[in-house]
Write a protein that holds these residues in place. Structure first.
Motif, PDB file in Angstrom:
ATOM      1  N   ARG A  97     -14.806 -33.141 -58.588  1.00 49.50           N
ATOM      2  CA  ARG A  97     -14.932 -33.234 -57.049  1.00 49.50           C
ATOM      3  C   ARG A  97     -13.689 -33.422 -56.416  1.00 49.50           C
ATOM      4  O   ARG A  97     -12.737 -34.031 -57.016  1.00 49.50           O
ATOM      5  CB  ARG A  97     -16.056 -34.404 -56.693  1.00 49.50           C
ATOM      6  N   ILE A  98     -13.362 -32.850 -55.093  1.00 52.68           N
ATOM      7  CA  ILE A  98     -12.291 -32.857 -54.637  1.00 52.68           C
ATOM      8  C   ILE A  98     -12.453 -33.526 -53.251  1.00 52.68           C
ATOM      9  O   ILE A  98     -13.546 -32.915 -52.544  1.00 52.68           O
ATOM     10  CB  ILE A  98     -11.523 -31.721 -54.393  1.00 52.68           C
ATOM     11  N   GLU A  99     -11.793 -34.303 -52.969  1.00 56.65           N
ATOM     12  CA  GLU A  99     -11.705 -35.002 -51.371  1.00 56.65           C
ATOM     13  C   GLU A  99     -10.657 -34.788 -50.719  1.00 56.65           C
ATOM     14  O   GLU A  99      -9.589 -35.252 -51.359  1.00 56.65           O
ATOM     15  CB  GLU A  99     -12.232 -36.463 -51.747  1.00 56.65           C
ATOM     16  N   GLN A 100     -10.340 -34.554 -49.500  1.00 55.02           N
ATOM     17  CA  GLN A 100      -9.399 -34.137 -48.853  1.00 55.02           C
ATOM     18  C   GLN A 100      -9.383 -35.040 -47.599  1.00 55.02           C
ATOM     19  O   GLN A 100     -10.237 -35.259 -46.895  1.00 55.02           O
ATOM     20  CB  GLN A 100      -9.023 -32.827 -48.295  1.00 55.02           C
ATOM     21  N   GLU A 101      -8.289 -35.846 -47.562  1.00 56.20           N
ATOM     22  CA  GLU A 101      -8.159 -36.769 -46.310  1.00 56.20           C
ATOM     23  C   GLU A 101      -6.670 -36.816 -45.777  1.00 56.20           C
ATOM     24  O   GLU A 101      -5.681 -37.106 -46.635  1.00 56.20           O
ATOM     25  CB  GLU A 101      -8.462 -38.175 -46.684  1.00 56.20           C
ATOM     26  N   ASN A 102      -6.221 -36.446 -44.625  1.00 59.72           N
ATOM     27  CA  ASN A 102      -5.038 -36.441 -43.901  1.00 59.72           C
ATOM     28  C   ASN A 102      -4.002 -35.572 -44.929  1.00 59.72           C
ATOM     29  O   ASN A 102      -4.465 -34.421 -45.004  1.00 59.72           O
ATOM     30  CB  ASN A 102      -4.504 -37.714 -43.756  1.00 59.72           C
ATOM     31  N   GLU A 103      -3.014 -36.276 -45.266  1.00 59.58           N
ATOM     32  CA  GLU A 103      -1.830 -35.637 -46.238  1.00 59.58           C
ATOM     33  C   GLU A 103      -2.132 -35.333 -47.582  1.00 59.58           C
ATOM     34  O   GLU A 103      -1.228 -35.154 -48.212  1.00 59.58           O
ATOM     35  CB  GLU A 103      -0.449 -36.066 -45.620  1.00 59.58           C
ATOM     36  N   HIS A 104      -3.160 -35.916 -48.061  1.00 63.51           N
ATOM     37  CA  HIS A 104      -3.346 -36.048 -49.474  1.00 63.51           C
ATOM     38  C   HIS A 104      -4.756 -35.437 -49.923  1.00 63.51           C
ATOM     39  O   HIS A 104      -5.599 -35.647 -48.902  1.00 63.51           O
ATOM     40  CB  HIS A 104      -3.019 -37.349 -50.156  1.00 63.51           C
ATOM     41  N   ALA A 105      -4.793 -35.329 -51.083  1.00 60.49           N
ATOM     42  CA  ALA A 105      -6.365 -35.164 -51.577  1.00 60.49           C
ATOM     43  C   ALA A 105      -6.540 -35.614 -52.957  1.00 60.49           C
ATOM     44  O   ALA A 105      -5.476 -35.976 -53.779  1.00 60.49           O
ATOM     45  CB  ALA A 105      -6.282 -33.286 -52.008  1.00 60.49           C
TER      46      ALA A 105
END
Length: 625
Positions: A97-105
């Motif tokens: 699973r991949i979660e993206q938030e602001n400038e990082h993942a």
């Protein structure tokens, strides 16, 4: 997978190969994973890498190692819904699973190590460097296999280290012949192998140990809460007690030798749903090793105790057979029992005339009212129930629950198959006496009963020799011997000759049987009015005699007057007495016969003076008192 990613991943593998050849601390799984995560972060240019392990008890992942420790940011647990767990258990499901938030993942990669264990790898990227799905799948595949093998290596090294500890443990405890040392080494080994667990040793009360050890006493009581420990002790098989509510699992391993079970090891494991099979096998081996060593130590101590018991019995019987008087023999036995068993109270009772008689030399407690309850309890056990009296805690019996002494032993005194008496031994603390002590007490009492009986018969025979059959006063021969001894050791003394007035007339009027009864009445009055160290004797016919060692003439006259008054008041038919008194002093050189002669002359003057009076014969004069 992108070409750049392939090169990066290939470079990581090459660097990992060099690291693998140099790294040698595979015994600690957490440390190995931490080093591997550091390498992964540096080579793949990640911001952060964290590895989580799954806790089935709490249904959550917990961080095992991270590259972010320097920032002091706590990593909370990550609960996982039951449906997701079921999905992750199936390799065919999507487990990345991949979660993206602001400038990082962040990539979450599920890793499966075996049927029972799995974990989660967390990779944090700059948004620009997020790996492709194929790259993440490769990492998942490789790291699942890598972590599995590292865990196997780490577990193997850990098992090897533990079995080395077990070997040292076995060598050490088998070289010791002290129960205390064996128990202490069990505790120390448990501390080394399971530092985060809590453990106790359940032992029977007959095993002596130091109080600083974490030990509980096994109590054979149906109301006891810990039935699993009792089952392990009675069956000799491992028992389990798992509690989801308390988040712990408890294992009870019997400490078992070839001849029996000697105790139970209780191991309390927090945050564990169920003990792994390999842990159960290791604990079983440790418990059996401890049981074998404990059995050897007990056999050694039993053999030493057996030799010591034989020495005690031999020395005791040697001393008792030295023709001691009954009271001296009882006092000696009381002293031996108190020293050997650390007893508080010891009493000897003889069965005579349908009732129990306390023998002289017993401890004073058995003369108190409180002792009657113990005596009645033991009497019922031995006489009515034909049972031995060995009680670990008297408070469980209603008749003794409120009293001070909690431990009790009682051994019957049997001769020719007949119950002759009992010995009762008490201690204030419960479970103070062991059954081995009770068997030794039985042996001591069995050997000493004949000695006590012989002492009683010997003293009874002595009394027959030195006692007048009719009046039960001493004989004249005994009186003579005692006066001679007194004239050697004492400074002075008084002698009284007593004659019953008109005794022939009593015989002629009432008959010789009444005359004998009068003699007995006067003898009883004499015995009741002199001290235990004074000597009342039958002089001959109707004449009686009293010797008062270390008593002045004035005190002797007072005794004669009191006797004269008591005889007039208490005899039936009433009679009177006449008394002749003499005395001696150390500075006069004379013998017992001189003392007798002066008293006889004084008595003659009392008779001539009209009877019922007292005369004194001094060294130089004679007068009425």
């Amino acid at each position: 997978m992108k070409l750049e990613e392939e090169k990066l991943y290939r470079a990581f593998k090459q660097e990992f190969f060099h690291w693998f050849l140099q790294y040698d601390d595979y015994g600690n799984f957490s440390n190995v994973i931490a080093e591997l995560l550091r390498l992964l972060k540096e080579e793949l240019m990640l911001k952060q890498v964290t590895f989580f392990v799954f806790d089935p008890l709490n249904k959550a992942f917990y961080p095992e190692a991270t590259t972010n420790e320097g920032e002091n940011q706590p990593f909370p647990r990550h609960p996982v819904p039951p449906g997701d767990i079921a999905a992750m258990m199936d390799d065919e499901q999507q487990t990345i699973r991949i979660e993206q938030e602001n400038e990082h993942a962040t990539a979450w990669i599920f890793l499966r190590f075996s049927e029972e264990s799995f974990g989660m790898l967390q990779l944090v990227f700059d948004e620009r460097h997020l790996f492709s799905e194929q790259m993440l799948k490769n990492i998942k595949h490789d790291f699942s296999e890598l972590f599995r093998k590292i865990k196997m290596i780490s577990q193997g090294l850990s098992d090897e280290k533990r079995y080395e500890q077990l070997h040292r443990f076995a060598a050490k405890i088998h070289s010791s012949m002290k129960i205390d040392d064996v128990l202490e080494e069990i505790i120390n080994t448990l501390k080394q192998v399971y530092p985060s667990f809590t453990y106790y040793l359940f032992l029977s009360h007959d095993i002596q140990y130091h109080e600083y050890l974490p030990i509980k006493t096994i109590a054979f009581d149906e109301s006891e809460e810990n039935m699993a420990a009792m089952q392990a002790f009675l069956t000799g098989r491992i028992q389990f007690e798992d509690s989801i509510r308390q988040r712990r699992s408890i294992l009870y391993a019997p400490i078992k030798g070839a001849q029996g079970v000697y105790g139970v090891i209780e191991i309390i494991a927090p945050h564990i749903m169920e003990f792994p099979k390999k842990e159960v096998n290791f604990i079983t081996l440790l418990a059996n090793t401890a049981g074998s060593a404990l059995e050897n130590a007990r056999l050694y101590e039993q053999s030493r105790r057996f030799v010591a018991d034989l020495q005690l019995i031999t020395e005791t019987m040697h001393q008792l057979n030295a023709n001691l008087r009954l009271q001296d023999a009882i006092e000696f036995m009381v002293k031996q029992i108190k020293q050997s068993f650390y007893a508080d109270e010891v009493g000897f009772f003889w069965f005579e005339g349908g009732k129990w008689e306390l023998l002289p030399g017993s401890t004073p407690f058995f003369q108190s009212r409180q002792s009657k309850k113990y005596i009645e309890f033991v009497e019922k056990k031995i006489k009515t129930e034909k049972d031995i009296a060995f009680v670990g805690d008297t408070s469980v019996h209603d008749s003794l629950a409120v009293f001070d002494y909690r431990s009790l032993m009682a051994a019957p005194m049997v001769q020719n198959g007949e119950l002759r008496g009992i010995s009762i031994v008490l201690h204030r603390e419960p479970y103070h006496f062991t059954f081995e002590m009770f068997k030794l007490l039985q042996s001591l009492i069995q050997h000493s009963t004949l000695v006590f009986t012989n002492a009683m018969l010997r003293e009874e025979l002595e009394n027959l020799v030195i006692t007048d059959y009719l009046t039960k006063l001493y004989s004249r021969h005994y009186l003579d011997e005692q006066i001679k001894k007194s004239m050697i050791h004492d400074a002075f003394g008084t002698f009284i000759l007593v004659d019953i007035d008109n005794f022939k007339q009593v015989n002629d009027t009432y008959g010789h049987q009444i005359g004998d009864d009068i003699l007995v009445q006067v003898a009883d009055i004499i015995r009741d009015n002199i001290r235990s160290g004074d000597i009342g004797a039958r002089w001959g016919g109707e004449e009686l005699a009293i010797y008062l060692p270390k008593v002045s003439l004035a005190a002797g006259i007072s005794v004669a007057r009191r006797l004269s008054e008591k005889v007039r008041e208490k005899t039936h038919p009433p009679v009177t007495i006449s008394c002749g008194i003499s005395y001696w002093k150390k500075n006069h050189s004379e013998e017992a016969k001189d003392l007798f002669k002066r008293a006889d002359e004084a008595l003659y003057m009392a008779k001539r003076a009209g009877k019922n009076c007292i005369f004194v014969k001094d060294y130089s004069r004679q007068y009425k008192a």
